[in-house]
Design a protein around this motif. Sequence first.
Motif, short mmCIF file in Angstrom:
data_model
loop_
_atom_site.label_atom_id
_atom_site.label_comp_id
_atom_site.label_asym_id
_atom_site.label_seq_id
_atom_site.Cartn_x
_atom_site.Cartn_y
_atom_site.Cartn_z
N VAL A 369 11.44 25.65 32.18
CA VAL A 369 11.92 24.33 31.77
C VAL A 369 10.88 23.26 32.08
CG1 VAL A 369 13.66 22.56 32.23
CG2 VAL A 369 14.35 24.95 31.96
N ALA A 370 10.27 23.35 33.28
CA ALA A 370 9.26 22.36 33.66
C ALA A 370 8.06 22.39 32.72
CB ALA A 370 8.82 22.60 35.11
N LEU A 371 7.60 23.59 32.36
CA LEU A 371 6.45 23.69 31.46
C LEU A 371 6.79 23.13 30.08
CD1 LEU A 371 3.59 24.58 30.84
CD2 LEU A 371 4.47 26.87 30.34
N ALA A 372 7.97 23.45 29.55
CA ALA A 372 8.35 22.93 28.24
C ALA A 372 8.45 21.41 28.24
CB ALA A 372 9.68 23.56 27.80
N LEU A 464 10.95 16.28 21.59
CA LEU A 464 11.98 17.31 21.52
C LEU A 464 11.49 18.54 20.76
CD1 LEU A 464 15.10 15.07 20.78
CD2 LEU A 464 14.42 16.09 22.96
N LEU A 465 10.74 18.33 19.68
CA LEU A 465 10.22 19.46 18.90
C LEU A 465 9.27 20.31 19.74
CD1 LEU A 465 9.93 20.91 16.17
CD2 LEU A 465 8.03 19.33 15.66
N THR A 466 8.37 19.64 20.48
CA THR A 466 7.42 20.38 21.31
C THR A 466 8.12 21.14 22.42
OG1 THR A 466 5.72 18.72 20.85
CG2 THR A 466 5.37 20.16 22.74
N ALA A 467 9.08 20.48 23.10
CA ALA A 467 9.80 21.16 24.17
C ALA A 467 10.57 22.37 23.64
CB ALA A 467 10.74 20.18 24.86
N PHE A 468 11.16 22.23 22.45
CA PHE A 468 11.92 23.34 21.87
C PHE A 468 11.01 24.50 21.48
CE2 PHE A 468 13.53 25.39 17.99
CZ PHE A 468 14.68 25.97 18.51
N LEU A 469 9.93 24.21 20.75
CA LEU A 469 9.03 25.28 20.31
C LEU A 469 8.34 25.96 21.49
CD1 LEU A 469 7.39 23.63 17.16
CD2 LEU A 469 9.26 25.30 17.25
N ALA A 470 7.94 25.17 22.49
CA ALA A 470 7.31 25.77 23.67
C ALA A 470 8.31 26.59 24.48
CB ALA A 470 6.69 24.68 24.54
N GLY A 471 9.57 26.20 24.45
CA GLY A 471 10.57 26.93 25.21
C GLY A 471 10.93 28.28 24.63
N LEU A 472 10.71 28.49 23.32
CA LEU A 472 11.08 29.76 22.70
C LEU A 472 10.34 30.95 23.32
CD1 LEU A 472 11.43 28.76 18.94
CD2 LEU A 472 13.25 29.21 20.60
N PRO A 473 9.00 30.94 23.40
CA PRO A 473 8.33 32.10 24.03
C PRO A 473 8.63 32.21 25.52
CG PRO A 473 6.74 30.37 23.56
CD PRO A 473 8.00 29.98 22.88
N LEU A 474 8.93 31.07 26.17
CA LEU A 474 9.24 31.13 27.59
C LEU A 474 10.61 31.77 27.83
CD1 LEU A 474 7.91 27.63 28.68
CD2 LEU A 474 6.83 29.85 29.02
N VAL A 475 11.57 31.50 26.95
CA VAL A 475 12.85 32.18 27.04
C VAL A 475 12.69 33.67 26.80
CG1 VAL A 475 15.13 32.40 25.98
CG2 VAL A 475 14.20 30.13 26.45
N ARG A 484 4.20 39.68 29.95
CA ARG A 484 3.13 39.12 30.74
C ARG A 484 3.19 37.60 30.70
NH1 ARG A 484 -0.61 42.97 32.14
NH2 ARG A 484 -1.11 41.44 33.74
N THR A 485 2.96 36.99 31.85
CA THR A 485 3.06 35.54 31.96
C THR A 485 2.00 34.85 31.12
OG1 THR A 485 3.95 35.74 34.20
CG2 THR A 485 3.01 33.62 33.59
N ARG A 486 0.78 35.37 31.13
CA ARG A 486 -0.30 34.67 30.43
C ARG A 486 -0.06 34.63 28.93
NH1 ARG A 486 -3.13 39.16 32.69
NH2 ARG A 486 -3.52 40.84 31.19
N PHE A 487 0.59 35.67 28.38
CA PHE A 487 0.89 35.66 26.96
C PHE A 487 1.94 34.60 26.63
CE2 PHE A 487 -0.24 40.44 26.96
CZ PHE A 487 -1.59 40.11 26.91
N ALA A 488 2.96 34.51 27.48
CA ALA A 488 4.02 33.52 27.23
C ALA A 488 3.48 32.10 27.34
CB ALA A 488 5.15 33.74 28.22
N VAL A 489 2.63 31.85 28.32
CA VAL A 489 2.06 30.51 28.49
C VAL A 489 1.13 30.18 27.32
CG1 VAL A 489 0.57 29.09 29.95
CG2 VAL A 489 2.29 30.57 30.98
N ALA A 490 0.35 31.16 26.86
CA ALA A 490 -0.53 30.92 25.72
C ALA A 490 0.27 30.58 24.47
CB ALA A 490 -1.41 32.15 25.47
N LEU A 491 1.37 31.28 24.23
CA LEU A 491 2.22 30.97 23.08
C LEU A 491 2.86 29.59 23.22
CD1 LEU A 491 3.95 34.43 22.50
CD2 LEU A 491 2.15 33.37 21.11
#
Length: 554
Positions: A369-372, A464-475, A484-491
């Motif tokens: 949540v914090a990253l998104a 809101l769009l950025t937080a939503f799109l960034a949250g999808l790979p993190l979920v 792998r964490t690095r793949f999720a953060v890269a996405l």
Amino acid sequence: MTGSATRQDGSPTTLSWLCHPASVIALVLLLVNDHVLKAAHPGLVTGKLSDVAGLVLAPPLVAVLLTLLVPRLPARAAALASLVAVGAGFAVVKSSGYAAELASSAWTVLAGPSLVRADWTDLLTLPALGLSWWSWTRSRQRPVRRRTARLVRLLVVLPPAVLAVAATSPVYWPYAVSTALVDGQPAVSIGAGGSNQDWPTGAADGEWWVGEHGGASWRLAEPAEEGRLSRQAVGQRQACAPTEPQRCYRAVAGHLRVEQSDDAGVTWRVAWEVSDARREELARRSYDPGDVSEHFASRDLIVYPVVGGGHEVLVANGRDGILRRNSDGLWRRDGFLKGRSYTFPVWEEPPPLDGGGPGDRQLDLLLAVALAVILGCTVTVLAGHLTIRRGGGPRWWGFTGSASLLVVGIVLAAAWNRDDDTQTFMSLLLVLAVGVLAALALLLRARYQGVLRQWTRMALTGFLLTAFLAGLPLVGWLYGTPSRTRFAVALALLATVPGVLLAVRIARLVDPARGFERRYPPRPPYGPHPPYPAHPPHLPPRTVVPDPPYPPSR
């Protein structure tokens, strides 16, 4: 100090409740159980006994603190508020792993390293609040009115009550440190740690357990055996079977992996492993994982013969526990032998390899949540900076916002390792506060620069769009895809591209003239001076009447 309290003061009645025999007995029981009985006889009874004593003692303690902070609070209102707060808080923490983790973090900040566990069976102790209410009905009729008596009771009862209620189970994470052989029998050193500063580093940091009958039963090592184990070499990375010299095994450093050779070490193949991706997921479901490649890794092993032929392999896998290969060739994660104060073998199950999603990774959920949110704030800061520059505003607004987000990114990257979950939780609060404030400051400054009305709506849409799109790979990462964490953060970083493009596009929605007029509002036009007040009318000239002549002098 011998006067009486006023009738509006609720502390005399709540203090009488705290000093009621039932509350005092609960206080003594809580202290003895937490510091003596739990260590000597760990188990279900001592665990529930602490919950019962705490539920009896906590309401009067909270009521006393309330009436001390709010002297005119009625005693009955304080008693009801404390009973409801204690009961509701206990129910929430014991039924939710997320709430238990938050409580652990808060308790660690207040009282040092602490652990609060969520356990549905603890809710069976809630009827103990009835005993606390009964003691209230008995004590409210005998308030402590005299100030001297109140002062003495406060000094004698309040401090130990606060310490007893604040104390929680010490942080204890078992750790399989090393293996060895003593008189042909397997031995394993089991340690414990609670943070990145006190994890076991060598066999001497744990307690030695010796397996009898080829590991069929276990016991604590005797002093003489401990002396021999401390003198002999332990921590073998590679060993061969005594009855089959061609069969060798080795623990691979930095991985949960054991390799096997059937030609005396010339060639090797994987005999057992937990893949690095699955190991990372396993570690992040644990408290304070620290360096995964160090603490969730195969440390050393031993190979020993068993009765009836064949051999077994015993591997120390750090925080993943003990790994054993039976004589039939099957590998099994056995978990941990509990040491410290235990005098009989008690096995603790290893962490499960299959997770259940975000429910088992509460702190990772907060990190996601914090990253998104921070990525959304970054897009907002960019939009504000471009708009301010297009409107002729100063550059330092964008530089300040960028510097704030750079610091936020560094702190968030450090917190992602989760060396210490308490520090991670506090870092997340700081990260979110600084990131949101930076985005809000640039948003407000851009409005002052003369943006059109739709600019604000578009900027919030970009957030809101950025937080939503960034949250999808993190979920997906929380559920194991990607693992792998690095793949999720890269996405997640890649998902900011639409927001960045939108921030560049809406920078045109600014009117520099409008911003100039807002910064420098026009003054009223210069007109004729207000008329001065009329001069007083000139009086007609006075008629001079000559004085009568003086009579001639005689």
